[in-house]
Write a protein that holds these residues in place. Structure first.
Motif, PDB file in Angstrom:
ATOM      1  N   GLN A  34       0.850  -1.190   0.000  1.00 35.90           N
ATOM      2  CA  GLN A  34       0.000   0.000   0.000  1.00 35.90           C
ATOM      3  C   GLN A  34       0.887   1.241   0.000  1.00 35.90           C
ATOM      4  N   CYS A  35       1.338   1.707   1.164  1.00 38.24           N
ATOM      5  CA  CYS A  35       2.173   2.911   1.138  1.00 38.24           C
ATOM      6  C   CYS A  35       3.526   2.629   0.509  1.00 38.24           C
ATOM      7  N   GLY A  36       4.003   1.386   0.627  1.00 36.48           N
ATOM      8  CA  GLY A  36       5.232   0.988  -0.045  1.00 36.48           C
ATOM      9  C   GLY A  36       6.506   1.175   0.735  1.00 36.48           C
ATOM     10  N   PHE A  37       6.438   1.842   1.889  1.00 41.42           N
ATOM     11  CA  PHE A  37       7.674   2.127   2.627  1.00 41.42           C
ATOM     12  C   PHE A  37       8.363   0.831   3.056  1.00 41.42           C
ATOM     13  N   CYS A  38       7.599  -0.127   3.542  1.00 36.75           N
ATOM     14  CA  CYS A  38       8.188  -1.370   4.027  1.00 36.75           C
ATOM     15  C   CYS A  38       8.443  -2.379   2.913  1.00 36.75           C
ATOM     16  N   THR A  39       7.888  -2.124   1.717  1.00 32.87           N
ATOM     17  CA  THR A  39       7.881  -3.126   0.653  1.00 32.87           C
ATOM     18  C   THR A  39       9.277  -3.594   0.235  1.00 32.87           C
ATOM     19  N   PRO A  40      10.265  -2.707   0.037  1.00 35.37           N
ATOM     20  CA  PRO A  40      11.587  -3.216  -0.362  1.00 35.37           C
ATOM     21  C   PRO A  40      12.172  -4.209   0.636  1.00 35.37           C
ATOM     22  N   GLY A  41      11.931  -3.981   1.927  1.00 29.75           N
ATOM     23  CA  GLY A  41      12.426  -4.920   2.931  1.00 29.75           C
ATOM     24  C   GLY A  41      11.748  -6.272   2.820  1.00 29.75           C
ATOM     25  N   PHE A  42      10.426  -6.264   2.635  1.00 29.10           N
ATOM     26  CA  PHE A  42       9.712  -7.520   2.441  1.00 29.10           C
ATOM     27  C   PHE A  42      10.209  -8.234   1.183  1.00 29.10           C
ATOM     28  N   VAL A  43      10.411  -7.473   0.122  1.00 28.48           N
ATOM     29  CA  VAL A  43      10.887  -8.065  -1.132  1.00 28.48           C
ATOM     30  C   VAL A  43      12.236  -8.741  -0.937  1.00 28.48           C
ATOM     31  N   MET A  44      13.131  -8.112  -0.199  1.00 24.13           N
ATOM     32  CA  MET A  44      14.454  -8.703  -0.015  1.00 24.13           C
ATOM     33  C   MET A  44      14.397  -9.949   0.857  1.00 24.13           C
ATOM     34  N   SER A  45      13.544  -9.947   1.899  1.00 25.46           N
ATOM     35  CA  SER A  45      13.394 -11.164   2.710  1.00 25.46           C
ATOM     36  C   SER A  45      12.827 -12.296   1.872  1.00 25.46           C
ATOM     37  N   LEU A  46      11.848 -11.973   1.008  1.00 27.48           N
ATOM     38  CA  LEU A  46      11.272 -12.992   0.136  1.00 27.48           C
ATOM     39  C   LEU A  46      12.273 -13.436  -0.923  1.00 27.48           C
ATOM     40  N   TRP A  47      13.122 -12.511  -1.393  1.00 27.82           N
ATOM     41  CA  TRP A  47      14.133 -12.897  -2.389  1.00 27.82           C
ATOM     42  C   TRP A  47      15.128 -13.888  -1.788  1.00 27.82           C
ATOM     43  N   ALA A  48      15.527 -13.668  -0.532  1.00 25.40           N
ATOM     44  CA  ALA A  48      16.431 -14.630   0.118  1.00 25.40           C
ATOM     45  C   ALA A  48      15.762 -15.998   0.204  1.00 25.40           C
ATOM     46  N   LEU A  49      14.457 -16.022   0.490  1.00 27.85           N
ATOM     47  CA  LEU A  49      13.717 -17.285   0.523  1.00 27.85           C
ATOM     48  C   LEU A  49      13.595 -17.876  -0.871  1.00 27.85           C
ATOM     49  N   TYR A  50      13.399 -17.032  -1.860  1.00 24.64           N
ATOM     50  CA  TYR A  50      13.309 -17.467  -3.270  1.00 24.64           C
ATOM     51  C   TYR A  50      14.557 -18.252  -3.677  1.00 24.64           C
ATOM     52  N   GLN A  51      15.721 -17.812  -3.197  1.00 27.75           N
ATOM     53  CA  GLN A  51      16.980 -18.472  -3.576  1.00 27.75           C
ATOM     54  C   GLN A  51      17.080 -19.897  -3.024  1.00 27.75           C
ATOM     55  N   GLN A  52      16.247 -20.229  -2.051  1.00 31.44           N
ATOM     56  CA  GLN A  52      16.302 -21.559  -1.449  1.00 31.44           C
ATOM     57  C   GLN A  52      15.341 -22.540  -2.117  1.00 31.44           C
ATOM     58  N   HIS A  53      14.613 -22.089  -3.143  1.00 20.10           N
ATOM     59  CA  HIS A  53      13.637 -22.931  -3.820  1.00 20.10           C
ATOM     60  C   HIS A  53      13.857 -22.889  -5.329  1.00 20.10           C
ATOM     61  N   THR A  54      13.220 -23.816  -6.029  1.00 22.64           N
ATOM     62  CA  THR A  54      13.386 -23.926  -7.475  1.00 22.64           C
ATOM     63  C   THR A  54      12.230 -23.239  -8.186  1.00 22.64           C
ATOM     64  N   PRO A  55      12.519 -22.258  -9.058  1.00 24.76           N
ATOM     65  CA  PRO A  55      11.430 -21.617  -9.812  1.00 24.76           C
ATOM     66  C   PRO A  55      10.608 -22.663 -10.563  1.00 24.76           C
ATOM     67  N   GLY A  56       9.311 -22.525 -10.478  1.00 22.41           N
ATOM     68  CA  GLY A  56       8.429 -23.486 -11.108  1.00 22.41           C
ATOM     69  C   GLY A  56       8.136 -24.698 -10.257  1.00 22.41           C
ATOM     70  N   GLY A  57       8.862 -24.837  -9.150  1.00 24.49           N
ATOM     71  CA  GLY A  57       8.662 -25.971  -8.253  1.00 24.49           C
ATOM     72  C   GLY A  57       7.650 -25.654  -7.177  1.00 24.49           C
ATOM     73  N   ALA A  58       7.645 -26.494  -6.147  1.00 28.39           N
ATOM     74  CA  ALA A  58       6.693 -26.311  -5.054  1.00 28.39           C
ATOM     75  C   ALA A  58       6.994 -25.007  -4.317  1.00 28.39           C
ATOM     76  N   PRO A  59       5.958 -24.246  -3.985  1.00 29.42           N
ATOM     77  CA  PRO A  59       6.196 -23.002  -3.235  1.00 29.42           C
ATOM     78  C   PRO A  59       6.554 -23.305  -1.793  1.00 29.42           C
ATOM     79  N   PRO A  60       7.199 -22.370  -1.125  1.00 32.98           N
ATOM     80  CA  PRO A  60       7.459 -22.569   0.310  1.00 32.98           C
ATOM     81  C   PRO A  60       6.142 -22.636   1.077  1.00 32.98           C
ATOM     82  N   ALA A  61       6.148 -23.381   2.174  1.00 36.53           N
ATOM     83  CA  ALA A  61       4.958 -23.469   3.010  1.00 36.53           C
ATOM     84  C   ALA A  61       4.676 -22.107   3.646  1.00 36.53           C
ATOM     85  N   ARG A  62       3.416 -21.873   3.975  1.00 34.25           N
ATOM     86  CA  ARG A  62       3.049 -20.581   4.547  1.00 34.25           C
ATOM     87  C   ARG A  62       3.815 -20.305   5.837  1.00 34.25           C
TER      88      ARG A  62
END
Length: 498
Positions: free
Chosen positions: A111-139
């Protein structure tokens, strides 16, 4: 020793810095020096996650390990030999968004976007631990990865949805974030000797071996040891303290090891909290909730267990559990080492039994624990909060009689401390409710807690006693199931009757 430049990989190339103050933070460098303003400043203490970036470091197998950390409390010289990934790196050469960013757009995660880059980077670190197109990380895995990111307007559901959506989107065709290229670059930046950086009369040393580290500390006993900056960083950003020269433990290879030897898990002082707790949890699964509730993932990725122990905070979450397990601390002066029971390390508030020039080199935690072992944490928030009370209980019961007891608390005294009177009330007695209540009463002789912003003295005293009673409920004959003592263990729609 000749001064050197800080060298690290960022924005697709090696960056060199030679004139920044030793305690300049990574966040200040990004926003003020190189105008990478996607990374935000919120709390300046590693709590809100607006400043989250990702560091890449070489693993022993030659691959790169990516981990999210807080840029606001990391000092710039600690980047030497590492890769720094910021939100600016994620945008593709043709201007398209990275799948993590695209998922945030699709799932309305900003929404406001201020926190968004931080969330994106935390998710990007998680992204690196999984295979694109594969099973998503558990909630739950996504929620664990986001414990260090606070959002005040969007709400977490769409952000968690984005964490599950990101793996299904097309992977980038080309990117400057090629792990093999980064690994090759980091190998070229590796130093075979102590890294020495100085600016404006202040020195920063990053030795490669424990022997070099010990020699520098012995020669300059008053030098400030720096590990993950998760506490020392706040001395600069919040208290504006002058730290003097810094001795960094993060590059000491022989202090960055975990091994099981002679019935102990041996953890070097440079091992991060996340890796240390993973090793401890393998030996003592009862530690899992404390592990996940210790600060946040970015803090655990930066801070070290050795630093947490050496700090000796009366509210440090690690110490009660380690003391209850019978942990020994390994102290080093020069190249000479000695061991000490952990509970004997703490003499008074912020005073330890370490001699001048001595430092914490590691910990030895028994693999075999007591028959019953539990840890509990009371805090205002479930995630990413400092304890009001942290408790650890370890007892052994033989033929219904308590034969061994070790009880330790944080938040109840000026130091993490055992409950000698409560232990005495247990040993040699049957493990019954009457015995448990006698030990609860004895806690009043062990501790005189204080009132502060986290809790009143009365709350701490009552909470500590109630935690001991909960421990009895969980370990008595006919122990109560988890759903009856832990509201978070309830299944969907499940209720508990008295």
């Amino acid at each position: 020793m000749e001064t050197q430049t800080i060298r690290f990989y960022h924005r697709g190339q090696v960056q060199e810095v030679s004139d920044a103050p030793v305690t300049r933070t990574v966040l200040q460098y990004l926003r003020e020096d190189v105008r990478c303003t996607g990374t935000k400043e919120g709390c300046a203490e590693g709590d809100c996650g607006a400043c989250t970036v990702v560091l890449g470091e070489l693993k022993p197998d030659g691959d790169v390990e990516f981990k999210a950390v807080n840029a606001c409390i990391q000092f710039l010289p600690t980047l030497d030999g590492k890769a720094l990934v910021t939100v600016e790196d994620l945008r593709q050469a043709d201007g398209t968004l990275h799948p993590v960013q695209e998922a945030m757009v699709e799932c309305h995660g900003s929404q406001c976007g201020f926190c968004t880059p931080g969330f994106v980077m935390s998710l990007w670190a998680l992204y690196q631990q999984h295979t694109p197109g594969g099973a998503p990380p558990a909630r739950q895995e996504i929620c664990d990865a986001l414990t260090g990111n606070l959002c005040r307007c969007t709400g977490y559901r769409p952000i968690v949805d984005a964490g599950q959506r990101m793996m299904a989107l097309p992977a980038p065709a080309a990117s400057r974030l090629n792990p093999k290229q980064i690994a090759d670059t980091l190998r070229s930046l590796r130093r075979g000797e102590t890294f020495h950086y100085s600016a404006r009369g202040q020195h920063f040393y990053a030795p490669r071996t424990a022997a070099e580290f010990g020699a520098i500390k012995a020669a300059e006993p008053g030098i400030r040891i720096l590990a993950g900056s998760t506490d020392v960083g706040l001395w600069v950003t919040k208290q504006f303290r002058e730290l003097g020269n810094l001795l960094y433990v993060g590059q000491v290879e022989d202090l960055n090891t975990v091994a099981e030897r002679d019935g102990y898990v041996e953890i070097g002082a440079a091992v991060t909290l996340e890796k240390a707790y993973a090793a401890l949890n393998a030996a003592h699964p009862e530690l899992e909730e404390l592990w996940k509730r210790f600060a946040s993932l970015p803090i655990r990725n930066a801070g070290t267990l050795g630093g947490n122990v050496a700090n000796g905070s009366p509210i440090g979450d690690s110490m009660p559990a380690l003391i209850a397990l019978g942990t020994e601390v390994v102290l080093q002066h020069g190249d000479v080492r000695r061991t000490l029971p952990l509970e004997d390390l703490y003499l008074a508030y912020q005073k330890t039994a370490m001699a001048e020039g001595e430092f914490v080199a590691g910990l030895r935690v028994p693999v075999k624990g007591p028959g019953h072992f539990r840890t509990y944490k009371l805090s205002k928030r479930f995630d990413e909060d400092i304890s009001a009370v942290c408790a650890a209980f370890g007892i052994s019961v033989d033929d219904g009689m308590v034969t061994h007891a070790r009880i330790a608390f944080g938040g109840m005294a000026a130091t993490p401390r055992r409950a000698a009177q409560a232990e005495a009330a247990l040993v040699g007695q049957p493990w019954t409710e009457a015995t448990a209540r006698a030990a609860m009463a004895a806690l009043g002789q062990d501790y005189t807690p204080l009132t502060d912003m986290r809790a009143t003295a009365a709350y701490r005293a009552r909470g500590a006693a109630n935690l001991l009673y909960r421990f009895w409920l969980e370990t008595r004959d006919g122990a109560l199931p988890a759903a009856m003592v832990n509201v978070r263990a309830l299944g969907a729609g499940e209720t508990v009757s008295a």
